[in-house]
Design a protein around this motif. Sequence first.
Motif, mmCIF file in Angstrom:
data_model
loop_
_atom_site.group_PDB
_atom_site.id
_atom_site.type_symbol
_atom_site.label_atom_id
_atom_site.label_comp_id
_atom_site.label_asym_id
_atom_site.label_seq_id
_atom_site.Cartn_x
_atom_site.Cartn_y
_atom_site.Cartn_z
ATOM 1 N N VAL A 688 -61.588 82.219 61.696
ATOM 2 C CA VAL A 688 -61.952 81.341 60.857
ATOM 3 C C VAL A 688 -63.256 80.396 61.501
ATOM 4 N N GLU A 709 -68.197 83.035 53.815
ATOM 5 C CA GLU A 709 -68.389 84.401 53.982
ATOM 6 C C GLU A 709 -69.948 84.695 53.902
ATOM 7 N N TYR A 746 -57.385 82.927 52.741
ATOM 8 C CA TYR A 746 -57.300 83.993 53.651
ATOM 9 C C TYR A 746 -55.995 84.510 54.253
ATOM 10 N N GLU A 750 -55.814 87.824 52.649
ATOM 11 C CA GLU A 750 -56.392 88.783 53.644
ATOM 12 C C GLU A 750 -55.540 89.373 55.005
ATOM 13 N N ILE A 893 -65.360 84.761 59.757
ATOM 14 C CA ILE A 893 -65.615 84.595 58.585
ATOM 15 C C ILE A 893 -67.219 84.446 58.348
ATOM 16 N N ARG B 27 -61.491 92.598 51.463
ATOM 17 C CA ARG B 27 -62.405 92.281 52.513
ATOM 18 C C ARG B 27 -62.717 93.379 53.556
#
Lengths: 1001, 91
Positions: A688, A709, A746, A750, A893, B27
Amino acid sequence: MSKNLRITNNRFIDQTSKISFKFDGKTLYGFKGDTLASALLANNIHLVGRSFKYHRPRGIMTCGSEEPNAIVQLGKDPSMTEPNTRATEIELYEGLEASSQNCWPSVNFDIGAINNFFSPLIPAAFYYKTFMWPANFWKLYEYFIRKSAGLGKSPSQPDKDIYDHRYLHCDVLVVGGGISGIMAAKTAAKNNLNTVLMDDKNTLGGTTLFQQNECFKINNSYSNEWIKKEIKTLNSFKNLTIKTRTSLAAYHSYNYLLARENLTDHLDLNEKKDKIRQRLWKIRAKKVIIATGAMERPLIFNNNDRPGIILSSSIKKYIDYYGVKCGKKISLFTNNDSAYETAISLNNSGVSVNSVVDIRDKTNSLIVKQAEKLGIKIHWKSSVVNTNGYKKINSIEIMKLSDDNTATVGKKIIEECDCLGISGGWTPRVHLFTQSGGKLKFRDEDNVFLPDKSELDQISIGSCNGDFELDEVIKNSVKLTNNFLKVNNNDYENLEIISSKEIDKKNIWLLPSDIPLGKTKPFLDFQNDSTANDVKLALREGFKSIEHVKRYTTTGMATDQGKLSNMHALGIIAETAGVKMGELGTTTFRPPYTPLTFGVIVGRNVGEFFDITRKTPMHDWHVDKKAEFENVGQWKRAWYYPIDNENMHEAVQRESKAARDSAGILDASTLGKIDIQGSDVSEFLNRVYTNAWSKLEIGKCRYGLMLNEDGMVYDDGVTTRLSENHYLMTTTTGGAANVLSKLEDYLQTEWPELDVYLTSVTDHYGTVSICGPNSKKILSKVIPDLDLSDKEFPHMSFKNALIDNIKCRVMRISFTGELSYEINIQSSYAKSVWEKCFDAGKKFNITPYGTETMHLLRAEKGFIIAGQDTDGTMTPVDLQMDWIISKKKYDFIGKRSLYRSDTIREDRKQLVGLLTEDPNEILEEGAQIVGKTNKQPTEMLGHVTSSYFSPNLNKSIALAVIRNGKKLKGQKMFVPMKNKTISVTITDTVFLDKENKRLNA
Amino acid sequence: MFLINCPYCGERDQSEFSAGGEAHIVRPKQPTELSDNQWAEFLFMRKNIKGVQFERWNHSHGCRKWFNMVRDTSNDKIHAVYKMGEKPPIK
């Protein structure tokens, strides 16, 4: 009060309780149960306002929420007065004061009425067309137009009334307490469904409540007697809530509805006190039954807007319900059977009916026959072609209609009257249905739009669903309700119903006249003063879409949203354009159904409850020290602490100097704090933040920059490793909540494989920051046991400590460039630790400083503030912070975005320092920067983001973003201001202590 | 105002939730190997469908969990909600 306008044997109005009220300054009398409109009519007052554009005299036209004319200003108190209220909906109370709107100097003599004589010169869109040029004259035009237009005055003082919001959940919501609604509510309640019945009037029963006519009987009783018994039975259901004086305002998707309940509007002035005035109900209903009924249409003919022209069904309600005669010699004009009900009611109450003018050929329905039996005169196949009388109607002109209905023929009959009832048929109230997303269908037979398809769990029943005959209303409502609720209520089977049936239907949207159309005034939208001619003009000028015609002519755009006018506008457009009405569609009905007060919309969220105010644990101390506060998000942060009569500049100069010379103390409690735990935290931080975190040792702190991003700087802050798997992250004050939710996003979506847990602890800890060369001495007095030597406790490290046996965390980090410590302690102890530090620092002139000084000190060091020096378009490279981007990390990121074709452009705006030629000149933040002054127009190269006078450097300093700024170091630029141009030189961003010596002072 | 069936909490008012854009955009695992165009495709390009759309939602004033929703944007009908990582129950 003109006694002869009241009939005495009335069952709804208590004629023993007299009420005094004021209208336009004159004291008048009415009775408990009256509306302002019925009381005015009883006093023979029809003229209550002037029209919007032509200032024509206008009178009460209806008895309900669709009223276009009788809109009045209620009350005089500058905090309570309310404009644009409908006299037909205001219940009379002792002490009521109301006045006419849109007239000056008075409703009886209005100077603006001169517009009426010039009306041929004021066609549709007159204002658009006339005041277009010259463009710069608009300011002048606007002033006069605003002065002469406008409906009512808004209150000038804060509203003193109390408003409220509440939630309501139910199985079945029934909207409308007329005959269909009552039967539906009873059916639902009987079947153990949690049911709510709402109606905007003060009693249930709708129009059936006062329908006492031979032609409408149920089980051998008049329908009004039958409905009264039904209403009584409703009271026995514990699972049925009845809300009267409650108007459904909005119907949204998923059966979410808003309703406004009037709680005290009908009470006497002294009874209203300290009570909640209106309540907004936020309703979530499993099923919704719409039973909102229908409203009568006017007829469109020449001069159809004079005071004394009233919807026929309203005349019936005024006589049957309120016991008020709208006139002594009443004529009626209709295209359908319902005007005969009015004629019969008037006749039964001893009011003489001149005649009924009916555009149809002779028809023989039950009700017409009854009217003829009573000797009421009927002009068949005739039309009213004109009306006379200025402030009140005094006669009508009647002519026969030609066979093709396009012209009038024969001799003109003049009939004297003091009131004309008009009925153009009925329009189902489908507003709520369409608000909820429902689609309409058109029924040609009687020109009505009806509910068709809906995605929601709802039905429409009764006349809002197109059933206009009593027997059909009952039969179909019962059937639809039973099917909808999947129940079988047989209470209403085998009812013996007598109902007059309309046999002949006929409709003419714009009635013909004996004079050319251009010379007539057939009003469509009474409130916005648009006529049928305006609509026709719009079509001639090329407007085709109904939505465009509506906006061009403003038809249907007044506060009544065209409840009365829309159908005729559509009809005339369809007829003129030669298309079918069903294909034309309707304009969109939007919430609220009737206007809501701002008070009820905001409810309790006013004043200090408007938004949350967050205060730090030390807040009271700052207040005691007379600090000025700054709002940062919801936080109140101490801005600066003026002593004696210091202004902000003086206070900040003193605070900034003290912090660098000796010691300063800052309340940093508002910084966002996120507690991070888990075995994968270092990997998480690697992903991050832009820099590397794998090697951060326990007890050390590190500054991090977080990107989006897209590569743009999002937030920054220091993160401390408290133990093996335990970290404390700080964020900017304003960014705390967003950073947490971004990180959660996230983690959950993710990287679910990471063992990381985030908890916001912003409010759990108070943070005392002491800085300056003497801060070490001060801290050693507060925590004597702590070894503060540079070796044991270097810059960017952390120690657990105890203050009076209370655990706290001490970080040696700095946002000012000075030697600096931050003590984090449980919030409840933060104020006492603050005071301890302050007392310990007194010897060193410890100076409390606020956010302004903090900003100045960090600017001297060239530290950015995310959100001030960045604006979502700055990459770390643009900020000249390349050093913080790890080259080794495979990904984080925003990494990939840092070498997109756009982000590697060299001529991006970049952060630089600025020094003014005159060191005393302070730049304005936001000021534009140009490269040349001799060329106009000149190119804007960037702008100032931060600017201060530095007392420590004794000169003005600033940070700015400038296109290609990195390469322009040493170059001269200009900041053009209103009265002067300031010369500046581009410099490095660090103005003070480039070697960071002070951190270890 | 929707009534949203949070997969963790059950039916709650829409005011407790925040929308998070199109769902099922993964992603890239190796962003450095993507061309500018490929990266831009991931970063900027989103569908805006009139009809059935797959969306991300967050129970932001509740359990703070992210989940997916299948919603028809033409009539706001919610066809399904399902947890992150689960396959859409309908196509």
